[in-house]
Design a protein around this motif. Sequence first.
Motif: not given
Length: 334
Positions: A131-156
């Motif tokens: 979250l501290d990395r998120l805090r430092r982003q200029k655009d939180w939404t795009m940052y979060i969207l970029k992290t989606l799906g990169q690791k883990g499995k859908v449904g876990e």
Amino acid sequence: MNNVNELVNRDAKSVGMNSDKLKELETALNFQLGIINSVVVVRKGGIIFEKYFHGLGPNDTFDVTSLTQNIMSALIGIAIDLGYIKSVDQMIIDFFPEAASEASDLVKRSLTIKHLLTMTAPHAWKGNEPLDRLRRQKDWTMYILKTLGQKGKVGEFQYSLASAHLLSVILTRSTGVSTREFANEHLFRPLGMKEIPDQKMKSFSKEDVFGKNITGWIKDPQGYNTGGWGLTLTARDMAHFGYLYVNRGKWANKQIISENWIDESTAQHTDDFGYLWWMREDNGIVTYIGAGIGGTYIYCIPEKELVVVVASKVDKMIIDRWELVEDYILPAIN
């Protein structure tokens, strides 16, 4: 259930509770205060126990941290009831056309609002959320969207405050008003809760985003109210909100949240988790729980028409206050 216009102070005996047992709770709190700021107990629409500590009172607001997600869950349900959002099965990418090129992979395109509500959308981290990395982003939404799906499995299950933040962005884009404004109109005002004023973020320092400077409902750099944390409420506000759920979404003869949403959001979709609510079952009694770091809780026990609110100072420790409910409050019911 009761037709509740407001929560009023009631004698414990009038709602079937033992006042002597509640005195034991007060004694226990005096010896075990720690970081507890307030405890409020509601039964059958009446406040039968309300205590404040450290010089605080009913008008003081508390940073409810992750309990913000429970408000967010309710607001998504209201938005669906009102037709702003189609359903929990609507695709996340529908709300973010600017991210379409960033979501060319099938995983991102398969994610729905339900994945965010149940915290079963995969993100690009394991362990503690950055979250501290998120805090430092200029655009939180795009940052979060970029992290989606990169690791883990859908449904876990993967606990993520960032998922809840996306829900706030989705709500604002669907309704055309801020999450704060939507909450004031459709939830806080109808419940007689304290309305949240608009406020300008002075900075995105740790103190402004996670610390002692939080007031009202904080916003990200694009002006979206945070969905996973950053809201301040009074203890009575929390009690009103909890009792709305116990009372099947009804307040003052008005259905604020549909019964269908109450049932759907408090059902177990993953182990011990609903739509941003934690679930617990002890001795056949079901409790759904809003939990904030440091020990701020809303315990909703519909079978007993009971709500217990514990407001605590923000602390990194995860402190479960269930022993207060188990040892003093449930035994007080006659």
